[in-house]
Motif scaffolding. Structure first.
Motif, mmCIF file in Angstrom:
data_model
loop_
_atom_site.group_PDB
_atom_site.id
_atom_site.type_symbol
_atom_site.label_atom_id
_atom_site.label_comp_id
_atom_site.label_asym_id
_atom_site.label_seq_id
_atom_site.Cartn_x
_atom_site.Cartn_y
_atom_site.Cartn_z
ATOM 1 N N CYS A 1 -4.897 7.610 -9.185
ATOM 2 C CA CYS A 1 -4.728 7.497 -7.735
ATOM 3 C C CYS A 1 -5.900 8.113 -6.975
ATOM 4 O O CYS A 1 -6.155 7.750 -5.823
ATOM 5 C CB CYS A 1 -3.429 8.160 -7.295
ATOM 6 S SG CYS A 1 -3.028 7.934 -5.553
ATOM 7 N N ALA B 1 -8.173 6.017 -4.897
ATOM 8 C CA ALA B 1 -7.580 4.687 -4.719
ATOM 9 C C ALA B 1 -6.603 4.666 -3.537
ATOM 10 O O ALA B 1 -6.776 3.900 -2.600
ATOM 11 C CB ALA B 1 -6.877 4.246 -5.995
ATOM 12 N N LYS B 2 -5.586 5.506 -3.610
ATOM 13 C CA LYS B 2 -4.575 5.636 -2.539
ATOM 14 C C LYS B 2 -4.131 4.280 -1.984
ATOM 15 O O LYS B 2 -4.155 4.045 -0.790
ATOM 16 C CB LYS B 2 -5.085 6.518 -1.405
ATOM 17 C CG LYS B 2 -5.388 7.922 -1.804
ATOM 18 C CD LYS B 2 -5.719 8.803 -0.620
ATOM 19 C CE LYS B 2 -6.898 8.315 0.157
ATOM 20 N NZ LYS B 2 -7.366 9.242 1.185
ATOM 21 N N HIS B 3 -3.693 3.378 -2.848
ATOM 22 C CA HIS B 3 -3.282 2.041 -2.412
ATOM 23 C C HIS B 3 -2.095 2.067 -1.454
ATOM 24 O O HIS B 3 -1.945 1.169 -0.643
ATOM 25 C CB HIS B 3 -2.971 1.161 -3.616
ATOM 26 C CG HIS B 3 -4.197 0.760 -4.355
ATOM 27 N ND1 HIS B 3 -5.050 -0.203 -3.891
ATOM 28 C CD2 HIS B 3 -4.724 1.218 -5.514
ATOM 29 C CE1 HIS B 3 -6.060 -0.339 -4.730
ATOM 30 N NE2 HIS B 3 -5.880 0.520 -5.732
ATOM 31 N N THR C 1 0.948 1.316 -1.698
ATOM 32 C CA THR C 1 2.076 0.388 -1.858
ATOM 33 C C THR C 1 3.330 1.163 -2.247
ATOM 34 O O THR C 1 4.434 0.778 -1.872
ATOM 35 C CB THR C 1 1.778 -0.686 -2.923
ATOM 36 O OG1 THR C 1 1.349 -0.050 -4.125
ATOM 37 C CG2 THR C 1 0.719 -1.660 -2.446
ATOM 38 N N GLN D 1 -5.694 12.057 -3.059
ATOM 39 C CA GLN D 1 -4.727 11.171 -3.687
ATOM 40 C C GLN D 1 -3.405 11.260 -2.944
ATOM 41 O O GLN D 1 -3.285 12.015 -1.983
ATOM 42 C CB GLN D 1 -4.519 11.562 -5.144
ATOM 43 C CG GLN D 1 -3.779 12.895 -5.291
ATOM 44 C CD GLN D 1 -3.357 13.186 -6.699
ATOM 45 O OE1 GLN D 1 -4.160 13.643 -7.485
ATOM 46 N NE2 GLN D 1 -2.107 12.890 -7.026
ATOM 47 N N CYS E 1 2.806 0.352 -8.355
ATOM 48 C CA CYS E 1 1.492 0.994 -8.378
ATOM 49 C C CYS E 1 0.469 0.092 -9.078
ATOM 50 O O CYS E 1 0.578 -0.157 -10.278
ATOM 51 C CB CYS E 1 1.554 2.345 -9.076
ATOM 52 S SG CYS E 1 -0.046 3.194 -9.069
ATOM 53 N N PRO E 2 -0.534 -0.383 -8.328
ATOM 54 C CA PRO E 2 -1.491 -1.319 -8.913
ATOM 55 C C PRO E 2 -2.506 -0.685 -9.874
ATOM 56 O O PRO E 2 -3.207 -1.392 -10.589
ATOM 57 C CB PRO E 2 -2.208 -1.902 -7.690
ATOM 58 C CG PRO E 2 -2.105 -0.854 -6.655
ATOM 59 C CD PRO E 2 -0.791 -0.158 -6.905
ATOM 60 N N VAL E 3 -2.574 0.649 -9.909
ATOM 61 C CA VAL E 3 -3.537 1.307 -10.788
ATOM 62 C C VAL E 3 -2.865 2.098 -11.913
ATOM 63 O O VAL E 3 -3.534 2.801 -12.673
ATOM 64 C CB VAL E 3 -4.503 2.221 -9.992
ATOM 65 C CG1 VAL E 3 -5.369 1.400 -9.069
ATOM 66 C CG2 VAL E 3 -3.766 3.310 -9.247
#
Length: 85
Positions: free
Chosen positions: A9, A12-14, A16, A40, A58-60
């Motif tokens: 994360c 990234a901190k997407h 979602t 993060q 979570c995409p990562v």
């Protein structure tokens, strides 16, 4: 601790996960002033209800169960808890 946000994360901190959390235990939220400065996202161990929703989106692959944190990410258990102290 039900779920932990780990090393992937960082940066990234997407967010979602923030949108799907039914108890709003993932912070900082994208609309919070501290979001940009945060390295993060973090899960509040006292608020998480172990619903699995964040893990699913979570995409990562940064989110693991508290019992399933790999040894190399063990420090993230305390890191998530410390954010909320």
């Amino acid at each position: 601790m039900p779920y932990v946000i780990n090393e992937p994360c960082i940066g990234a901190k997407h967010a979602t996960c923030v949108d799907v959390c039914p108890v709003d235990c993932i912070h900082p939220r994208p609309d919070a002033p501290e979001f940009e400065a945060a390295e993060q996202l973090y899960i509040d161990p006292d608020e998480c209800i172990d619903c699995h929703a964040c893990y699913e989106v979570c995409p990562v692959g940064a989110i693991t169960s508290g019992n399933g944190v790999p040894p190399e990410w063990e420090a993230f258990v305390e890191r998530n808890a410390a954010y909320f102290r």
